[in-house]
Design an enzyme around this catalytic site. Structure first.
Site, short mmCIF file in Angstrom:
data_model
loop_
_atom_site.label_atom_id
_atom_site.label_comp_id
_atom_site.label_asym_id
_atom_site.label_seq_id
_atom_site.Cartn_x
_atom_site.Cartn_y
_atom_site.Cartn_z
N GLY A 11 0.84 -1.19 0.00
CA GLY A 11 0.00 0.00 0.00
C GLY A 11 0.88 1.24 0.00
N ASN A 32 2.27 -8.89 -2.07
CA ASN A 32 1.00 -8.39 -1.53
C ASN A 32 -0.03 -9.49 -1.71
OD1 ASN A 32 -0.19 -5.68 -0.57
ND2 ASN A 32 -1.75 -6.50 -1.96
N THR A 34 -3.10 -9.56 -2.45
CA THR A 34 -3.82 -9.50 -3.73
C THR A 34 -2.79 -9.03 -4.75
OG1 THR A 34 -4.46 -7.22 -3.34
CG2 THR A 34 -6.04 -8.89 -2.67
N SER A 127 7.37 6.51 11.58
CA SER A 127 6.65 7.77 11.40
C SER A 127 7.28 8.59 10.29
CB SER A 127 6.66 8.61 12.68
OG SER A 127 6.03 9.85 12.42
N GLY A 128 6.43 9.27 9.55
CA GLY A 128 6.94 10.12 8.47
C GLY A 128 5.98 10.16 7.30
N GLY A 129 4.92 9.36 7.40
CA GLY A 129 3.93 9.35 6.33
C GLY A 129 4.51 8.78 5.05
N LYS A 181 5.82 4.68 19.39
CA LYS A 181 5.15 5.26 18.21
C LYS A 181 3.74 5.73 18.59
CE LYS A 181 3.85 6.62 14.27
NZ LYS A 181 3.15 5.95 13.21
N HIS A 184 3.96 8.90 20.44
CA HIS A 184 4.38 9.91 19.46
C HIS A 184 3.13 10.48 18.78
CE1 HIS A 184 4.87 10.81 15.17
NE2 HIS A 184 6.09 11.26 15.43
N ASN A 185 2.22 9.59 18.39
CA ASN A 185 1.01 10.06 17.71
C ASN A 185 0.11 10.86 18.65
OD1 ASN A 185 2.08 8.54 15.65
ND2 ASN A 185 0.14 7.57 15.10
N GLU A 188 1.55 14.16 18.78
CA GLU A 188 1.23 14.78 17.48
C GLU A 188 -0.19 15.40 17.51
OE1 GLU A 188 2.14 12.13 14.08
OE2 GLU A 188 0.11 12.55 13.40
N ARG A 445 -14.47 11.61 50.12
CA ARG A 445 -14.48 10.15 49.96
C ARG A 445 -14.64 9.47 51.31
NH1 ARG A 445 -9.95 7.94 48.45
NH2 ARG A 445 -10.92 6.16 47.42
N HIS A 451 -13.66 5.90 53.07
CA HIS A 451 -12.49 5.43 52.32
C HIS A 451 -11.17 5.74 53.02
CE1 HIS A 451 -14.87 4.05 49.03
NE2 HIS A 451 -15.37 5.24 48.76
P1 NDP Z 1 -2.73 1.01 2.91
O1 NDP Z 1 -4.18 0.85 3.15
O2 NDP Z 1 -2.24 1.86 1.81
O3 NDP Z 1 -2.08 -0.43 2.74
C1 NDP Z 1 -2.48 -1.53 3.51
C2 NDP Z 1 -1.79 -2.76 3.00
O4 NDP Z 1 -2.22 -3.88 3.78
C3 NDP Z 1 -2.14 -3.07 1.55
O5 NDP Z 1 -1.02 -3.61 0.93
C4 NDP Z 1 -3.24 -4.12 1.72
O6 NDP Z 1 -3.40 -4.94 0.60
C5 NDP Z 1 -2.70 -4.89 2.89
N1 NDP Z 1 -3.72 -5.71 3.54
C6 NDP Z 1 -4.93 -5.32 3.95
N2 NDP Z 1 -5.60 -6.36 4.49
C7 NDP Z 1 -4.78 -7.43 4.39
C8 NDP Z 1 -4.89 -8.80 4.76
N3 NDP Z 1 -5.98 -9.28 5.37
N4 NDP Z 1 -3.85 -9.62 4.51
C9 NDP Z 1 -2.75 -9.14 3.92
N5 NDP Z 1 -2.57 -7.87 3.54
C10 NDP Z 1 -3.58 -7.02 3.78
O7 NDP Z 1 -2.14 1.48 4.32
P2 NDP Z 1 -0.77 2.24 4.65
O8 NDP Z 1 0.30 1.77 3.75
O9 NDP Z 1 -1.04 3.68 4.79
O10 NDP Z 1 -0.51 1.70 6.13
C11 NDP Z 1 0.07 0.44 6.42
C12 NDP Z 1 0.39 0.42 7.89
O11 NDP Z 1 1.31 1.48 8.18
C13 NDP Z 1 -0.82 0.67 8.79
O12 NDP Z 1 -0.67 -0.05 9.97
C14 NDP Z 1 -0.71 2.15 9.10
O13 NDP Z 1 -1.35 2.50 10.29
C15 NDP Z 1 0.80 2.31 9.21
N6 NDP Z 1 1.31 3.65 9.00
C16 NDP Z 1 0.79 4.48 8.06
C17 NDP Z 1 1.29 5.77 7.90
C18 NDP Z 1 0.74 6.68 6.85
O14 NDP Z 1 1.10 7.87 6.88
N7 NDP Z 1 -0.09 6.21 5.94
C19 NDP Z 1 2.41 6.25 8.74
C20 NDP Z 1 2.94 5.26 9.61
C21 NDP Z 1 2.39 4.03 9.76
P3 NDP Z 1 -4.69 -4.73 -0.37
O15 NDP Z 1 -4.74 -3.29 -0.73
O16 NDP Z 1 -4.43 -5.63 -1.51
O17 NDP Z 1 -5.88 -5.11 0.46
#
Ligand code: NDP
Length: 466
Positions: A11, A32, A34, A127-129, A181, A184-185, A188, A445, A451
């Protein structure tokens, strides 16, 4: 093909982390569950710097032993499901890293499960998006130190750098990395809300335009408030809406979302008796913002203060706002670091507070100049009870506390809610009050529930027939 590391989950974050690793010389296998995301990512890449796999088994077999697998999938059940599929394919000594925002207690459960198989499990705060994942995030790894040492060369390479040092350090055992982490949030949330309140005051109470406020934030970003959040807020305020030509912020609906890590921070603090009122107030501010319809209906019903003919001297009050914001920030970080300290004592984690401040200096969302002085405070006194009493912060709050009072008073008098600034002042004043009003609570109390209470002039436990 022998790959040096594998990334599962392509993702937003996973694809960028994988590219970051590849850009830093690693041979990266990606998978991944899917195939769509994998195909999309590979189509986007011009050079073949990632090696895609469409079968989990082939992905695992492609990795050099001991295998290193970085998970970047949706937190919660998805992580458990990936781990269950991986267990039969892994061997003793392999290391699985979870870089998502998992709850640290889930991480501890998964750690125990994988340990029983001899597999290392690291809960890694990242962290860093999206951009940080690609160019260098702040990385907070927790788990067994020897497993961390296996992957440290890769993690430190992909991390952001501050003064040439990687923003990645071993945090502590089991769930410690994800805990750091999580808080940290929470910090934030407070930092963002404090900035929003400073904006509210500049706009509403001083009557400044969005453009003027952007200029002020830009100036602030050249001084002690210098931080990523002030920087992006400046850019946000300068952005115009393509449809109306108005500042984009003026057409963005005032309902804040959240993904739960701020809530977890507050729940953990409440469960463990840790006073994090500013962080929790920021969470509640988001909850209240979500009640948009109710607020709109309440506006004509509920009275505000009498109109005041208050003509505030702008330059002077802009400086009060700046100082109040810095003071609020000090109080919010004091709470977050207190949460680290108190939780570290509960779990015997020995959290390296000085180093945590250092790795927050770059890569992460709360990166700021200010973290240097926090790390210096812990360098001078590792067991500091509270940041507020470190010499730098005691001096700073002594000079700025009056400005915070001015802003909060003016907010109250003009009927403008400044929840985090007000909460910061209440925290500061409560923390510096040697004799609190809890004697009244204890008496109440004892009155209604027998108490008992303790006395301040003799040992023992007492009860009065009131
Ligand atoms: P996305 O929704 O973009 O990606 C999620 C990923 O998880 C996809 O590859 C998805 O695959 C996969 N996934 C979902 N369900 C399943 C499953 N049941 N089995 C296997 N794989 C699965 O999320 P992010 O990349 O934004 O976030 C990923 C993690 O990082 C999260 O925990 C998020 O909280 C954390 N995070 C995010 C930040 C951000 O700024 N976005 C910053 C720091 C941490 P598919 O799409 O094929 O379902």
């Amino acid at each position: 093909m022998v790959n040096t590391i594998g990334v599962i989950g392509l993702g937003v974050m996973g694809s960028n982390i994988a590219l970051n690793m590849a850009n830093n010389g690693e041979q990266v296998a990606v998978y991944n569950y899917t195939s769509d995301l994998t195909e999309k990512l590979m189509a986007k890449l011009e050079g073949q710097i990632l090696t895609p796999y469409y079968e989990l088994e082939a992905f695992v077999q492609s990795l050099a032993a001991p295998r290193k697998i970085f998970l970047m999938v949706t937190a919660g059940a998805a992580i458990d499901s990936v781990i269950q599929s991986l267990i039969p394919l892994l061997q003793e000594g392999d290391v699985v890293m979870d870089g998502g925002n998992s709850h640290y207690e889930d991480t501890e459960r998964r750690y125990d499960e994988l340990k029983a198989h001899g597999i290392g499990y690291l809960g890694i705060g990242v962290s860093g998006g999206e951009v940080g994942a690609l160019t260098g995030p702040s990385i907070m790894p927790g788990g067994d130190l020897h497993f961390y040492n296996e992957v440290a060369p890769i993690l430190t390479k992909i991390a952001a750098k501050a003064d040439g040092e990687p923003c990645c350090t071993y945090i502590g055992p089991k769930g410690a990395g994800h805990f750091v982490k999580m808080v940290h949030n929470g910090i934030e949330y407070a930092d963002m809300q404090l900035i929003a309140e400073a904006y509210t005051f500049l706009r509403g109470n001083l009557g400044l335009t969005v453009e003027e406020i952007a200029d002020i934030f830009e100036t602030w970003n050249a001084g002690e408030l210098k931080s990523y959040l002030i920087e992006i807020t400046t850019e946000i305020l300068r952005k115009k809406d393509a449809v109306t030509g108005l500042p984009l912020v003026d057409v963005i609906l005032d309902q804040a979302g959240q993904k739960g890590t701020g809530k977890w921070t507050s729940l953990q603090a409440i469960d463990n008796g840790i006073p994090t009122s500013i962080i929790t107030e920021a969470l509640f501010a988001r909850y209240l913002s979500a009640l948009k319809e109710e607020r709109v209906q309440a506006q004509p019903i509920l009275a505000g203060p009498n109109k005041r003919m208050q003509n505030l001297e702008k330059e002077q009050w802009i400086e009060y706002v700046r100082q109040a914001l810095y003071m609020g920030k000090i109080c919010a970080y004091a709470q977050g670091f207190t949460q680290y300290k108190m939780t570290s004592e509960i779990y015997n984690w020995n959290l390296p507070l000085k180093d945590i401040a250092l790795i927050f200096r770059n890569g992460c969302i709360i990166r700021a100049e200010f973290l240097n002085v926090i790390s210096e405070a812990y360098d001078e006194k590792a067991d500091l009870a509270n940041l507020l009493i470190a010499p730098y912060f005691a001096d700073k709050t002594a000079s700025y506390q009056q400005s915070l009072r001015n802003i909060v008073c003016e907010g109250i008098q003009s009927g403008v809610a400044l929840p985090c600034l007000s909460s910061s002042l209440a925290y500061y004043d409560s923390y510096r009050t040697g004799a609190s009003n809890a004697n009244i609570l204890q008496a109440q109390r004892d009155y209604f529930g027998a108490h008992t209470y303790k006395r301040n002039d003799m040992e023992g436990t007492f009860h009065t027939e009131w």
